[in-house]
Design a protein around this motif. Structure first.
Motif, PDB file in Angstrom:
ATOM      1  N   MET A 119      33.584 -25.179  26.093  1.00 39.75           N
ATOM      2  CA  MET A 119      34.179 -26.260  25.316  1.00 39.75           C
ATOM      3  C   MET A 119      33.165 -26.992  24.436  1.00 39.75           C
ATOM      4  O   MET A 119      33.500 -27.428  23.323  1.00 39.75           O
ATOM      5  N   PHE A 120      31.961 -27.149  24.882  1.00 41.55           N
ATOM      6  CA  PHE A 120      30.979 -27.905  24.090  1.00 41.55           C
ATOM      7  C   PHE A 120      30.651 -27.223  22.752  1.00 41.55           C
ATOM      8  O   PHE A 120      30.665 -27.892  21.699  1.00 41.55           O
ATOM      9  N   PRO A 121      30.357 -25.893  22.712  1.00 48.81           N
ATOM     10  CA  PRO A 121      30.057 -25.272  21.404  1.00 48.81           C
ATOM     11  C   PRO A 121      31.236 -25.334  20.423  1.00 48.81           C
ATOM     12  O   PRO A 121      31.064 -25.665  19.252  1.00 48.81           O
ATOM     13  N   ILE A 122      32.443 -25.024  20.906  1.00 45.54           N
ATOM     14  CA  ILE A 122      33.565 -25.010  19.964  1.00 45.54           C
ATOM     15  C   ILE A 122      33.966 -26.424  19.556  1.00 45.54           C
ATOM     16  O   ILE A 122      34.440 -26.663  18.433  1.00 45.54           O
ATOM     17  N   THR A 123      33.749 -27.405  20.473  1.00 40.65           N
ATOM     18  CA  THR A 123      34.029 -28.795  20.102  1.00 40.65           C
ATOM     19  C   THR A 123      33.035 -29.284  19.057  1.00 40.65           C
ATOM     20  O   THR A 123      33.416 -29.975  18.087  1.00 40.65           O
ATOM     21  N   GLN A 124      31.764 -28.937  19.222  1.00 45.14           N
ATOM     22  CA  GLN A 124      30.755 -29.305  18.230  1.00 45.14           C
ATOM     23  C   GLN A 124      31.063 -28.675  16.871  1.00 45.14           C
ATOM     24  O   GLN A 124      30.951 -29.317  15.819  1.00 45.14           O
ATOM     25  N   PHE A 125      31.467 -27.419  16.878  1.00 42.58           N
ATOM     26  CA  PHE A 125      31.795 -26.736  15.628  1.00 42.58           C
ATOM     27  C   PHE A 125      33.011 -27.366  14.953  1.00 42.58           C
ATOM     28  O   PHE A 125      33.057 -27.521  13.727  1.00 42.58           O
ATOM     29  N   LYS A 126      33.996 -27.747  15.782  1.00 42.50           N
ATOM     30  CA  LYS A 126      35.223 -28.319  15.228  1.00 42.50           C
ATOM     31  C   LYS A 126      35.019 -29.750  14.754  1.00 42.50           C
ATOM     32  O   LYS A 126      35.440 -30.125  13.649  1.00 42.50           O
ATOM     33  N   GLU A 127      34.377 -30.560  15.542  1.00 45.80           N
ATOM     34  CA  GLU A 127      34.269 -31.984  15.228  1.00 45.80           C
ATOM     35  C   GLU A 127      33.118 -32.300  14.271  1.00 45.80           C
ATOM     36  O   GLU A 127      33.204 -33.267  13.520  1.00 45.80           O
ATOM     37  N   LYS A 128      32.082 -31.499  14.295  1.00 40.74           N
ATOM     38  CA  LYS A 128      30.897 -31.799  13.482  1.00 40.74           C
ATOM     39  C   LYS A 128      30.855 -30.950  12.221  1.00 40.74           C
ATOM     40  O   LYS A 128      30.849 -31.479  11.096  1.00 40.74           O
ATOM     41  N   ASP A 129      30.815 -29.633  12.386  1.00 38.54           N
ATOM     42  CA  ASP A 129      30.599 -28.756  11.234  1.00 38.54           C
ATOM     43  C   ASP A 129      31.804 -28.739  10.295  1.00 38.54           C
ATOM     44  O   ASP A 129      31.661 -28.864   9.060  1.00 38.54           O
TER      45      ASP A 129
END
Length: 708
Positions: A112-122
């Motif tokens: 969840m952390f990598p895909i959340t970072q990609f979704k919310e940040k990138d």
């Protein structure tokens, strides 16, 4: 893994439609990635939530199983087997709950952390950069429109400075935003792989750890696969870090190098004009007529493709044809409301396009490029080298021109006087060579070191001296070298009297005058020289064709500028492709050069009447020929009549003398007869009156005999 598609950061300043089209593809890809990532995120969130729910439910189940022994059922008794069994299940389930809790923690960290970072940040950063880029692009378009609307006549320095600073700031902001936006889109191509692979890798590793006790064989099969995936992810991450560092360095270098290019009108003394181009691209404004009087300017992206001029709007996928540039004419024009304008006219003269460049440098480079394409230089193996050689030859051929009246005056007789130094007129005299002709063929047609005369203004000093000799007290003179002869100076008795509106393009001395090729080659050289040196001013005149002369008349003052006897016109022809262009070759009344008469080729532009003018000139020559033959016949008849009249006069004089002699003899005989009858033998002299009369008669007879 295959190579990553990238947006060219170096082309952000040009902002061409091709770059915008490629940017649209990347933006569509980013939108697809965002949509897919949201759905994948929701699916993984359900897995994570389900895993948390499973862990919580398992822990609750274990807790409830442990509390079984404390329950008091009214109808139940103590069942130690059931209790111990449930306690064992509780322990197993409790251990399983602990494993599920560990699995939930691993899913939260690794999936969840990598895909959340990609979704919310990138992805959010991409959306923010997209909005900022759109705002910067709109601001740049508004600044360009404001700068383009600056008036040339009523120009305010303060307004121009504000518009220039606004355009500089907007262009710089848009360029920097576009570069960072391109960098983020390029980075997204790497991150989308890591953002998809890392959650799956974490999920699989968590599941393997969860089932490791019971799936050793499966774990061994997956470990090699997952190890390879992990190595690939690390390799992509290292490549991404290297590429990001390179792109940031490129952005820094381009920001430093492009600072001077943000100026809308760079100084041509610092930035040299390249006149050897055969391909060019860039944004320009084009004028479209909306009504009979009003017109609008639209901004499009123009580029050359072979011998064609193409146009492409910002949102279009491909460009459309504007005009065929082969054998076209291009020249700078003086537009009323815009600067840096030039006009392209097709070879047949039926289509013309008015364009506005952003700066003087762009305007001259476009004119030079289109001029090179019109000569078909782009078809050679080394087009830029050939264009440089042709342009260098044209520039080296710039020589001061003698007086136009001194070189081309044919209506006046040769004056044996000391020539006056001619004043340098306002037009330029430039020699140019055509790229389609070889040096040998060109020299055989055009006299070497021949200057080109672009105006019909004649010398002041030599005209004033001639006018002082021939003009009376009432004759008007002016400082423009025009003779003060009105259009109706002498009555025209010719049956041919046709008037045409023409514009003088230029004239130059030629060697041969047998075929129309010499006129076409002269036209090509004059138009090329005008395009190279940006000479767009043309003198408009009225060409009067009569049975005796070709006369160039000022349309405003009705003053005859030049007069060409038709008997000296040896050749008249139009251009083979552009019938609006015509010219004629005539012999001058001056000396001979290298044993041949001096021939001058004059080139004009008409309003689609070139062939009609040539037909009129040919008809005038025929009329002039027949008039000359009739005049010679009349002169011979008059000479014969004069001789005959003279002979009759001589014969009458002879008869008169004979008659006078007979009368005198009769008078003498009459005076002698009475004396003989009276018997007088001596001679009786006549009286004084008779003697005087006889003396006068004798004197008159002698005079008549002398006259005879």
């Amino acid at each position: 893994m295959p190579g990553i598609e990238k947006l060219p950061i170096e082309e952000t300043l040009e902002d061409s439609p091709q770059t915008r089209s490629l940017l649209g593809v990347f933006e569509e890809d980013a939108a697809a990635i965002s949509n897919y990532t949201n759905r994948l995120y929701n699916a993984m969130k359900r897995i994570y939530d389900a895993q948390n729910e499973l862990s919580t439910a398992t822990h609750l189940t274990s807790k409830l199983l442990k509390e079984y022994e404390k329950q008091r059922f009214p109808l139940g008794g103590d069942d130690e087997v059931m209790t111990s069994t449930l306690q064992q299940f509780a322990q197993v389930i409790d251990e399983l709950s602990s494993c599920h809790a560990v699995l939930s923690t691993q899913l939260a960290d690794a999936m969840m952390f990598p895909i959340t970072q990609f979704k919310e940040k990138d992805l959010k950063e991409m959306l923010t950069l997209n909005e900022v880029f759109a705002i910067a692009s709109n601001d740049l378009d508004m600044a360009i429109n404001k700068y383009s609307r600056l008036s040339k006549r009523k120009e305010n320095d303060k307004i121009k400075l504000e518009a220039t600073e606004d355009l500089y700031t907007s262009r710089k902001k848009q360029h920097q935003t576009m570069m960072h936006y391109f960098c983020a889109l390029n980075t997204l191509q790497y991150k989308k792989k890591t953002a998809l692979l890392e959650p799956l890798l974490g999920y699989m590793q968590a599941q393997i750890n969860f089932f490791k006790m019971g799936s050793e064989h499966m774990a061994q099969q997956l470990e090699e696969f997952l190890t390879n995936i992990g190595a690939s992810v690390q390799g992509v991450r290292r490549e991404m870090e290297t590429e990001v560092e390179t792109m940031h360095q490129t952005i820094q270098d381009l920001e430093v190098a492009s600072d001077s290019l943000y100026l809308p009108d760079p100084d041509t003394k610092i930035f040299n004009i390249n006149r050897n181009l055969t391909r060019k691209t860039g944004y320009m404004n084009t004028r479209n007529k909306t009504r009979l009087v009003s017109s609008t300017w639209e901004r499009h992206y123009y580029f050359t493709q072979g011998g064609n001029l193409m146009r492409q709007a910002r949102g279009d996928v491909a460009g459309g044809l504007v005009m065929d540039l082969d054998n076209c004419t291009v020249m700078a024009v003086d537009c009323e409301d815009r600067r840096y304008c030039f006009q392209i006219t097709s070879f047949d003269g039926k289509k013309a396009v008015l364009l506005q460049a952003e700066s003087k440098k762009e305007c001259e480079e476009w004119i030079a490029t289109i001029n090179n394409i019109s000569k078909r230089i782009y078809l050679s193996e080394n087009p830029e080298e050939l264009a440089a050689r042709v342009n260098q030859s044209a520039l080296e051929a710039v020589t001061p021109s003698p007086s136009f009246q001194q070189r081309h005056e044919i209506s006046k007789p040769t004056v044996h006087s000391r020539p006056h130094p001619s004043r340098a007129n306002s037009s330029s005299s430039v020699g140019s060579e055509s790229a389609s002709l070889s040096a040998a063929s060109l020299d055989s047609i055009v006299a070497p070191d021949t200057p080109i005369q672009f105006d019909i203004i004649s010398s002041v000093s030599e005209d004033l001296s001639n006018q002082a000799k021939i003009s009376g007290p009432g004759t008007r003179t002016n400082p423009f070298g025009e003779c003060g002869e009105p259009k109706t100076e002498e009555p025209e008795e010719s049956i041919l009297h046709q008037l045409f509106i023409v514009r003088f393009l230029g004239s130059m001395e030629v060697k041969v005058n047998e075929t129309s090729d010499v006129i076409c080659d002269t036209m090509r050289q004059i138009l090329a020289a005008r395009a190279i040196h940006n000479i767009f001013r043309m003198t408009e005149s009225h060409l009067l064709v009569t049975g005796d002369y070709l006369k160039l008349i000022d349309p405003q003052t009705q003053v005859i500028r030049l007069r060409f006897p038709l008997q000296n016109v040896v050749l008249c022809a139009t251009h083979k492709e552009n019938k609006r262009l015509f010219g004629f070759v005539l012999h001058t009344g001056g000396s001979r050069v290298e044993g041949r008469p001096v021939s001058i080729c004059y080139v004009f532009e008409s309003n689609n009447e070139g062939e009609k003018i040539c037909d009129s000139v040919g008809l005038g020559k025929q009329i002039a020929f027949h008039s000359e033959m009739d005049r010679q016949t009349t002169d011979k008849q008059r000479e014969f009549d004069r001789e005959k009249e003279k002979q009759l006069m001589e014969l009458n004089k002879q008869k008169q003398i004979e008659k006078d002699l007979e009368e005198q003899s009769r008078l003498i005989a009459a005076s002698i007869r009475p004396n003989q009858m009276s018997g007088e033998s001596q001679f009786v002299p006549l009286d004084n009156s008779t003697q005087a009369e006889s003396s006068d008669t004798g004197d008159d007879g002698k005079k008549k005999e002398l006259e005879t």
